[in-house]
Motif scaffolding. Structure first.
Motif, PDB file in Angstrom:
ATOM      1  N   ASN A  21       0.848  -1.203   0.000  1.00 15.35           N
ATOM      2  CA  ASN A  21       0.000   0.000   0.000  1.00 15.35           C
ATOM      3  C   ASN A  21       0.880   1.248   0.000  1.00 15.35           C
ATOM      4  O   ASN A  21       1.738   1.373  -0.898  1.00 15.35           O
ATOM      5  N   ASP A  22       0.682   2.173   0.902  1.00 10.42           N
ATOM      6  CA  ASP A  22       1.266   3.523   0.795  1.00 10.42           C
ATOM      7  C   ASP A  22       2.748   3.598   0.383  1.00 10.42           C
ATOM      8  O   ASP A  22       3.567   2.832   0.884  1.00 10.42           O
ATOM      9  N   GLN A  38       4.631   0.438   2.105  1.00  7.40           N
ATOM     10  CA  GLN A  38       3.950  -0.468   3.021  1.00  7.40           C
ATOM     11  C   GLN A  38       3.868  -1.827   2.335  1.00  7.40           C
ATOM     12  O   GLN A  38       3.333  -1.943   1.223  1.00  7.40           O
ATOM     13  N   TRP A  46      -3.373  -7.104   2.990  1.00  2.67           N
ATOM     14  CA  TRP A  46      -2.765  -6.299   4.048  1.00  2.67           C
ATOM     15  C   TRP A  46      -2.490  -7.189   5.262  1.00  2.67           C
ATOM     16  O   TRP A  46      -3.280  -8.076   5.565  1.00  2.67           O
ATOM     17  N   MET A  49       2.939  -5.088   8.596  1.00  4.09           N
ATOM     18  CA  MET A  49       3.601  -4.170   7.672  1.00  4.09           C
ATOM     19  C   MET A  49       5.108  -4.087   7.872  1.00  4.09           C
ATOM     20  O   MET A  49       5.611  -3.970   8.980  1.00  4.09           O
ATOM     21  N   PHE A  78       4.340   1.021  10.150  1.00  5.28           N
ATOM     22  CA  PHE A  78       3.355   1.750   9.343  1.00  5.28           C
ATOM     23  C   PHE A  78       4.041   2.904   8.584  1.00  5.28           C
ATOM     24  O   PHE A  78       5.248   3.054   8.609  1.00  5.28           O
ATOM     25  N   SER A  79       3.208   3.743   7.970  1.00  7.00           N
ATOM     26  CA  SER A  79       3.734   4.774   7.065  1.00  7.00           C
ATOM     27  C   SER A  79       4.563   5.846   7.762  1.00  7.00           C
ATOM     28  O   SER A  79       4.408   6.108   8.954  1.00  7.00           O
ATOM     29  N   ARG A 152      -0.581   8.712  13.625  1.00 13.90           N
ATOM     30  CA  ARG A 152       0.392   8.055  12.738  1.00 13.90           C
ATOM     31  C   ARG A 152       0.805   8.873  11.504  1.00 13.90           C
ATOM     32  O   ARG A 152       0.319   9.949  11.259  1.00 13.90           O
ATOM     33  N   ASP A 153       1.681   8.234  10.745  1.00 13.93           N
ATOM     34  CA  ASP A 153       2.148   8.683   9.424  1.00 13.93           C
ATOM     35  C   ASP A 153       2.970   9.977   9.475  1.00 13.93           C
ATOM     36  O   ASP A 153       2.675  10.959   8.778  1.00 13.93           O
ATOM     37  N   GLU A 204      -5.213  10.743   7.268  1.00 12.79           N
ATOM     38  CA  GLU A 204      -4.002   9.941   7.221  1.00 12.79           C
ATOM     39  C   GLU A 204      -2.944  10.638   6.349  1.00 12.79           C
ATOM     40  O   GLU A 204      -3.260  11.530   5.559  1.00 12.79           O
ATOM     41  N   CYS A 205      -1.717  10.195   6.479  1.00 10.50           N
ATOM     42  CA  CYS A 205      -0.616  10.549   5.568  1.00 10.50           C
ATOM     43  C   CYS A 205      -0.535  12.024   5.180  1.00 10.50           C
ATOM     44  O   CYS A 205      -0.669  12.377   4.004  1.00 10.50           O
ATOM     45  N   TYR A 274      -4.056   7.276  -3.587  1.00 10.58           N
ATOM     46  CA  TYR A 274      -4.205   7.478  -2.149  1.00 10.58           C
ATOM     47  C   TYR A 274      -2.854   7.531  -1.448  1.00 10.58           C
ATOM     48  O   TYR A 274      -1.870   6.959  -1.909  1.00 10.58           O
ATOM     49  N   TRP A 298      -8.966   1.727  -0.478  1.00 10.32           N
ATOM     50  CA  TRP A 298      -9.246   0.765   0.598  1.00 10.32           C
ATOM     51  C   TRP A 298     -10.586   0.061   0.429  1.00 10.32           C
ATOM     52  O   TRP A 298     -10.822  -0.988   1.034  1.00 10.32           O
TER      53      TRP A 298
HETATM   54  C1  FRU Z   1      -2.996   4.665   4.782  1.00  8.83           C
HETATM   55  C2  FRU Z   1      -2.659   3.852   6.023  1.00  8.83           C
HETATM   56  C3  FRU Z   1      -1.804   4.662   6.966  1.00  8.83           C
HETATM   57  C4  FRU Z   1      -1.092   3.597   7.747  1.00  8.83           C
HETATM   58  C5  FRU Z   1      -0.884   2.525   6.720  1.00  8.83           C
HETATM   59  C6  FRU Z   1      -0.943   1.127   7.248  1.00  8.83           C
HETATM   60  O1  FRU Z   1      -3.337   3.889   3.684  1.00  8.83           O
HETATM   61  O2  FRU Z   1      -3.857   3.424   6.642  1.00  8.83           O
HETATM   62  O3  FRU Z   1      -2.529   5.562   7.771  1.00  8.83           O
HETATM   63  O4  FRU Z   1       0.101   4.046   8.306  1.00  8.83           O
HETATM   64  O5  FRU Z   1      -1.879   2.700   5.728  1.00  8.83           O
HETATM   65  O6  FRU Z   1      -0.565   0.187   6.299  1.00  8.83           O
END
Ligand code: FRU
Length: 498
Positions: A21-22, A38, A46, A49, A78-79, A152-153, A204-205, A274, A298
């Motif tokens: 993912n990210d 990720q 998923w 991670m 995570f991110s 996070r992120d 997020e992010c 995303y 997602w």
């Molecule tokens: C965004 C997210 C982040 C998180 C990560 C987990 O897609 O949900 O907020 O750090 O993916 O994989």
């Protein structure tokens, strides 16, 4: 039905195997662009991670590297982001090479299961060999959790005016800013966004950075915030805010001071872009704001019909900030490095479209890896302009512009495999036109499973993925009234793999 490898993009990054993912921790150093991501290397969904890693000299031709960060006793990874600590403010360097510091979120699934709220903390790792190998900091985490489930992120930048680092952190329904002189000790500065913009899902992010407004000397600060769900066409998407930042507080520009839930400040209106953020450490001589996003959503990412690998990144994009009618808008275009992979196959100064007109077939070029460019001069009142990619199995992907509604659209409802998830093909995605020009410029880029549409030179962008039963072989245009397109070109895009 096509096999996994037929869906695999040619010039977009995908992991060799497993889940992605990210995009994470992107930085540039000594001619190399680094991309972390990720990654669940052991499964196609998923899960726990890791940070996967890939390198490139041009952001198009990627080479996957060994996994950079593995889960440890503090949690899974995570991110987050990465910076080059030129002045060795962290003291983690060896006195010779500046350390590269990755700042990421630890996700402690055990604590979460125990019902605690403080299971996300921020940790760091450092590299003394330009990103190849990483050592976790012994005193992790560097930022504890205050008892908030979504915390996070971290995206870190150097704030030159005050010689300090600024971290943007996603905290449920807002962004918190923290500062540090050494990347190890962090102080809370301020919070932003609780009452502004889209709040249909968790924030997020984030990514905060200064940009010069095109053709002026003015500087503004841009804050990217991904949100899931709550995107303009459902599920995940990335909104942005333009304003000012004084080292402590982000103040939105007055033109967006009352920005509500429904707005049109999105990096991309398609369903599949995303968690995108920008590269750090781009040399001043270059000065670009280079962005890449995760090309999925997602709503259905875990179910898309590939088995051995899942998800691709978007094309890397060059972001610019423009001033338009008393507000500021981000414009994005594919990075110029893409041109190296492109060779012209069709070029017509003008083509008449009547009813349904074929514009290219697989006899001309491979339309599943192509760049289609044209202009519609003199848009006609209430006319709908539809372009389609199709194959012999009856799959069709449509996109275009409805001048009556002043809306762009992508319709993938009949584009091949769509039943794997109810949210994939159920609705036609739309996007507002932000330009007032009488002419419409279109640039469409395909790569086996994706289309990236840059309308009006990147003022409105739409990115979506699809899974045709067979590669698309025909490109055509339709309209109930005849019209003309000009400067029509199709280029073959080809990844120069040995
Ligand atoms: C965004 C997210 C982040 C998180 C990560 C987990 O897609 O949900 O907020 O750090 O993916 O994989």
């Amino acid at each position: 039905v096509q096999a996994d490898e037929d869906f695999r993009p040619d010039f977009h990054f995908t992991p060799k195997s497993g889940w992605m993912n990210d995009p994470n921790g992107m930085f540039y150093l000594d001619g190399t662009y680094h991309l972390f991501f990720q990654h669940n290397p052991d499964d196609n969904v998923w899960g726990p991670m890791h940070w996967g890693h890939a390198t490139s000299t041009d952001m198009i031709n990627w080479e996957e590297q060994p996994i950079a960060l593995e889960p440890d006793e503090h949690g899974t990874i995570f991110s987050g982001s990465a910076v080059v600590d030129h002045e060795n403010t962290s003291g983690l360097g060896d006195g010779e090479t500046p350390p590269v510091i990755a700042i990421f979120t630890y996700h402690d699934a055990d604590r979460e299961q125990e019902g605690e709220d403080d299971f996300q903390t921020q940790g760091i790792a450092y590299s003394l060999d330009a990103g190849k190998t990483w050592t976790k900091y012994e005193e992790n985490p560097v930022l504890d959790n205050p008892g908030i489930r979504d915390f996070r992120d971290p995206k870190v930048i150097w704030y030159e005016e005050e010689n300090k680092w600024i971290m943007s952190l996603a905290v449920q329904d807002h962004i918190s800013f923290y500062s540090s002189s050494n990347l190890l000790d962090w102080q809370h500065e301020s919070d932003f966004g609780q009452a502004l913009g889209g709040h249909g899902g968790v924030w997020e992010c984030p990514d905060l950075f200064p940009m010069q407004v095109e053709d002026t000397e003015e500087e503004k600060w841009v804050l990217l915030v991904s949100i899931n769900p709550g995107g303009p066409n459902g599920g995940s998407a990335t909104q942005y805010f333009v304003g000012d930042f004084d080292g402590s507080t982000f103040t939105p520009d007055e033109s967006i001071a009352d920005l509500g839930e429904e707005h049109d400040y999105w990096i991309d209106f398609g369903k599949d872009n995303y968690a995108g953020v920008t590269w750090s450490n781009i040399p001043e001589e270059d000065g670009r704001h280079l962005f890449i996003g995760w090309m999925s959503n997602w709503q259905y990412a875990n179910e898309v019909p590939t088995e051995t690998w899942r998800s691709a990144m978007t094309l890397p994009r060059d972001l610019n900030l423009t001033q338009q009618e008393n507000t500021y808008r981000i414009v994005s275009t594919p990075v110029r490095e893409l041109n190296e992979y492109s060779s012209e196959r069709i070029s017509e100064s003008s083509v008449e479209i009547e009813d349904s007109t074929s514009l290219a077939t697989s006899a001309d070029l491979d339309l599943s890896k192509a760049e289609i460019l044209f202009e519609i001069p003199q848009l006609q009142q209430n006319q709908q302009y539809t372009f389609s990619l199709s194959n012999d199995k009856g799959d069709v992907l449509k996109f275009g512009y409805d001048h009556g509604k002043e809306e762009f659209f992508i319709d993938r409802s009949n584009s091949g495999l769509v039943d794997f998830n109810d949210n994939f093909g159920d609705k036609i995605s739309s996007a507002p036109r932000l330009s007032e020009s009488k002419n419409l410029k279109v640039r469409a880029i395909t790569d086996n499973m994706s289309i990236e549409l840059f309308f009006d030179e990147g003022q409105t962008v739409m990115t979506e993925i699809f899974f045709p039963q067979q590669a698309f072989k025909n490109f055509s245009a339709e309209s109930d009234q005849s019209f003309k397109i000009s400067d029509f070109k199709i280029n073959q895009l080809k990844h120069n793999q040995e």
